[in-house]
Design an enzyme around this catalytic site. Sequence first.
Site, PDB file in Angstrom:
ATOM      1  N   ALA A  10       0.866  -1.181   0.000  1.00  0.00           N
ATOM      2  CA  ALA A  10       0.000   0.000   0.000  1.00  0.00           C
ATOM      3  C   ALA A  10       0.899   1.226   0.000  1.00  0.00           C
ATOM      4  CB  ALA A  10      -0.899  -0.023   1.223  1.00  0.00           C
ATOM      5  N   GLU A  60      -0.926  -9.200  -0.624  1.00  0.00           N
ATOM      6  CA  GLU A  60      -2.337  -9.470  -0.319  1.00  0.00           C
ATOM      7  C   GLU A  60      -3.181  -9.445  -1.592  1.00  0.00           C
ATOM      8  OE1 GLU A  60      -2.200  -6.328   2.648  1.00  0.00           O
ATOM      9  OE2 GLU A  60      -2.816  -7.773   4.158  1.00  0.00           O
ATOM     10  N   GLU A 110       4.852  -5.012   6.813  1.00  0.00           N
ATOM     11  CA  GLU A 110       4.157  -3.921   7.511  1.00  0.00           C
ATOM     12  C   GLU A 110       4.717  -3.690   8.908  1.00  0.00           C
ATOM     13  OE1 GLU A 110       2.663  -6.405   5.801  1.00  0.00           O
ATOM     14  OE2 GLU A 110       0.936  -5.641   4.682  1.00  0.00           O
TER      15      GLU A 110
HETATM   16  N1  DAK Z   1       4.605   3.185  -0.819  1.00  0.00           N
HETATM   17  C1  DAK Z   1       4.973   4.342  -1.409  1.00  0.00           C
HETATM   18  N2  DAK Z   1       6.075   4.468  -2.150  1.00  0.00           N
HETATM   19  C2  DAK Z   1       6.856   3.387  -2.289  1.00  0.00           C
HETATM   20  C3  DAK Z   1       6.533   2.137  -1.710  1.00  0.00           C
HETATM   21  C4  DAK Z   1       5.334   2.065  -0.939  1.00  0.00           C
HETATM   22  N3  DAK Z   1       4.906   0.928  -0.378  1.00  0.00           N
HETATM   23  N4  DAK Z   1       7.503   1.264  -2.031  1.00  0.00           N
HETATM   24  C5  DAK Z   1       8.392   1.941  -2.789  1.00  0.00           C
HETATM   25  N5  DAK Z   1       8.004   3.207  -2.951  1.00  0.00           N
HETATM   26  C6  DAK Z   1       8.663   4.264  -3.692  1.00  0.00           C
HETATM   27  C7  DAK Z   1       9.885   4.773  -2.918  1.00  0.00           C
HETATM   28  O1  DAK Z   1       9.509   5.687  -1.941  1.00  0.00           O
HETATM   29  C8  DAK Z   1      10.671   5.398  -4.054  1.00  0.00           C
HETATM   30  O2  DAK Z   1      10.110   6.636  -4.352  1.00  0.00           O
HETATM   31  P1  DAK Z   1      11.024   8.002  -4.359  1.00  0.00           P
HETATM   32  O3  DAK Z   1      11.710   8.022  -3.072  1.00  0.00           O
HETATM   33  O4  DAK Z   1      11.958   7.764  -5.525  1.00  0.00           O
HETATM   34  O5  DAK Z   1      10.024   9.081  -4.577  1.00  0.00           O
HETATM   35  C9  DAK Z   1      10.388   4.482  -5.231  1.00  0.00           C
HETATM   36  O6  DAK Z   1       9.196   3.773  -4.900  1.00  0.00           O
HETATM   37  C10 DAK Z   1      11.492   3.430  -5.435  1.00  0.00           C
HETATM   38  O7  DAK Z   1      11.682   2.753  -4.207  1.00  0.00           O
HETATM   39  P2  DAK Z   1      13.143   2.555  -3.566  1.00  0.00           P
HETATM   40  O8  DAK Z   1      14.050   3.685  -3.921  1.00  0.00           O
HETATM   41  O9  DAK Z   1      12.933   2.275  -2.107  1.00  0.00           O
HETATM   42  O10 DAK Z   1      13.601   1.234  -4.336  1.00  0.00           O
HETATM   43  P3  DAK Z   1      14.611   0.129  -3.842  1.00  0.00           P
HETATM   44  O11 DAK Z   1      14.844  -0.738  -5.027  1.00  0.00           O
HETATM   45  O12 DAK Z   1      15.783   0.732  -3.139  1.00  0.00           O
HETATM   46  O13 DAK Z   1      13.802  -0.706  -2.711  1.00  0.00           O
HETATM   47  C11 DAK Z   1      11.853  -1.881  -1.818  1.00  0.00           C
HETATM   48  C12 DAK Z   1      12.670  -1.450  -3.096  1.00  0.00           C
HETATM   49  C13 DAK Z   1      10.575  -2.535  -2.313  1.00  0.00           C
HETATM   50  C14 DAK Z   1      12.655  -2.868  -1.017  1.00  0.00           C
HETATM   51  C15 DAK Z   1      11.563  -0.610  -0.972  1.00  0.00           C
HETATM   52  O14 DAK Z   1      10.985   0.405  -1.826  1.00  0.00           O
HETATM   53  C16 DAK Z   1      10.604  -0.863   0.139  1.00  0.00           C
HETATM   54  O15 DAK Z   1      10.964  -1.412   1.190  1.00  0.00           O
HETATM   55  N6  DAK Z   1       9.363  -0.407  -0.024  1.00  0.00           N
HETATM   56  C17 DAK Z   1       8.334  -0.453   1.007  1.00  0.00           C
HETATM   57  C18 DAK Z   1       7.816  -1.854   1.132  1.00  0.00           C
HETATM   58  C19 DAK Z   1       6.759  -1.922   2.216  1.00  0.00           C
HETATM   59  O16 DAK Z   1       7.020  -1.569   3.399  1.00  0.00           O
HETATM   60  N7  DAK Z   1       5.576  -2.376   1.845  1.00  0.00           N
HETATM   61  C20 DAK Z   1       4.448  -2.440   2.768  1.00  0.00           C
HETATM   62  C21 DAK Z   1       3.663  -1.154   2.721  1.00  0.00           C
HETATM   63  S1  DAK Z   1       2.407  -1.119   3.961  1.00  0.00           S
HETATM   64  C22 DAK Z   1      -4.926  -1.798   5.292  1.00  0.00           C
HETATM   65  C23 DAK Z   1      -4.791  -2.706   4.320  1.00  0.00           C
HETATM   66  C24 DAK Z   1      -3.551  -2.947   3.783  1.00  0.00           C
HETATM   67  C25 DAK Z   1      -2.456  -2.277   4.225  1.00  0.00           C
HETATM   68  C26 DAK Z   1      -2.582  -1.346   5.187  1.00  0.00           C
HETATM   69  C27 DAK Z   1      -3.816  -1.106   5.728  1.00  0.00           C
HETATM   70  N8  DAK Z   1      -6.205  -1.511   5.905  1.00  0.00           N
HETATM   71  C28 DAK Z   1      -7.366  -2.339   5.496  1.00  0.00           C
HETATM   72  C29 DAK Z   1      -6.388  -0.518   6.833  1.00  0.00           C
HETATM   73  C30 DAK Z   1      -1.157  -2.543   3.638  1.00  0.00           C
HETATM   74  C31 DAK Z   1      -0.071  -1.929   4.068  1.00  0.00           C
HETATM   75  C32 DAK Z   1       1.162  -2.005   3.312  1.00  0.00           C
HETATM   76  O17 DAK Z   1       1.254  -2.637   2.286  1.00  0.00           O
END
Ligand code: DAK
Length: 256
Positions: free
Chosen positions: A63, A110, A130
């Site tokens: 997300a 998911e 998360e």
């Molecule tokens: N959200 C927003 N932007 C993201 C992102 C994300 N999840 N993942 C990557 N990006 C963006 C980065 O910020 C970056 O943007 P800029 O900084 O260039 O503007 C761009 O994509 C490239 O990412 P990286 O520079 O980080 O790329 P790398 O190759 O170095 O790393 C990575 C790739 C996938 C390992 C890293 O980007 C990463 O760790 N990303 C976050 C992964 C993450 O934490 N995913 C979980 C998100 S939380 C709900 C239902 C569902 C959810 C929540 C609530 N409810 C029903 C209430 C779900 C929650 C989630 O999924």
Amino acid sequence: MQTLILQPHGPVLVIRLNRPEALNALNQQMLAELTQALTAADANPSVRCIVITGSDKAFAAGADVKEMVQMSYADVAAADLYGPAAQTIARIRKPIVAAVSGYCLGGGCELAMLCDFILASDTARFGQPEINLGIIAGMGGSQRLTRLIGKSKSMEMHLTGRMMDAVEAERAGLVARIIPMADLVTEAVKTATIIAGKSLLAVRAAKESVNRALEVPLSEGLLFERRAFHSCFATEDQTEGMQAFLEKRPANFTDK
Ligand code: DAK
């Protein structure tokens, strides 16, 4: 559609998530467009199977954290964030194949699990990270991943946030098959085209029956399957399928 690319391949609709600048992070606009595209495809008789894919680098990295960072409990609860979208996707009756390459994390994992099965490229990496953000999975991850790969591995992934590669994901039962990255979408369309050639009545019955296995006790699931099996004998496609087999020719299903 600003966040999706829709590509028809005969009876197969390929939906490509397209926010490359954010590794296809799922924001509210993308989820709204995705549910709209899926609902339309479900109602469109020329679409018989759907493939959801992303880019080589990311199916979806979760997300959109940039969208969520300022949200309060009251905001998320009032909007029931992602709840209705997940329910809509889960209710699509036509089969959906997830073709996953690269990062498939959080809400992305998911979403893949909301599809009917996952074909993964050899570069795919799955995770529920998360916990690293101070939250937990919210679109079914703790429930679906646990049912698919078992408590121990699911718990480890949810508590540590570690990623699983394609080989581990296939071994664990999350992924149906691993395909070289360059061939992923072609192979997914090929698989979806095979499904599109079956009786849609039987395909729906099979999808509903398999999904029941994750929802109800065994005795109820067995009863549901038996009744669905019996109902197949009310269709012209059952006669056609069996006659075609006996006449050694391909079946010509009409969904009747
Ligand atoms: N959200 C927003 N932007 C993201 C992102 C994300 N999840 N993942 C990557 N990006 C963006 C980065 O910020 C970056 O943007 P800029 O900084 O260039 O503007 C761009 O994509 C490239 O990412 P990286 O520079 O980080 O790329 P790398 O190759 O170095 O790393 C990575 C790739 C996938 C390992 C890293 O980007 C990463 O760790 N990303 C976050 C992964 C993450 O934490 N995913 C979980 C998100 S939380 C709900 C239902 C569902 C959810 C929540 C609530 N409810 C029903 C209430 C779900 C929650 C989630 O999924």
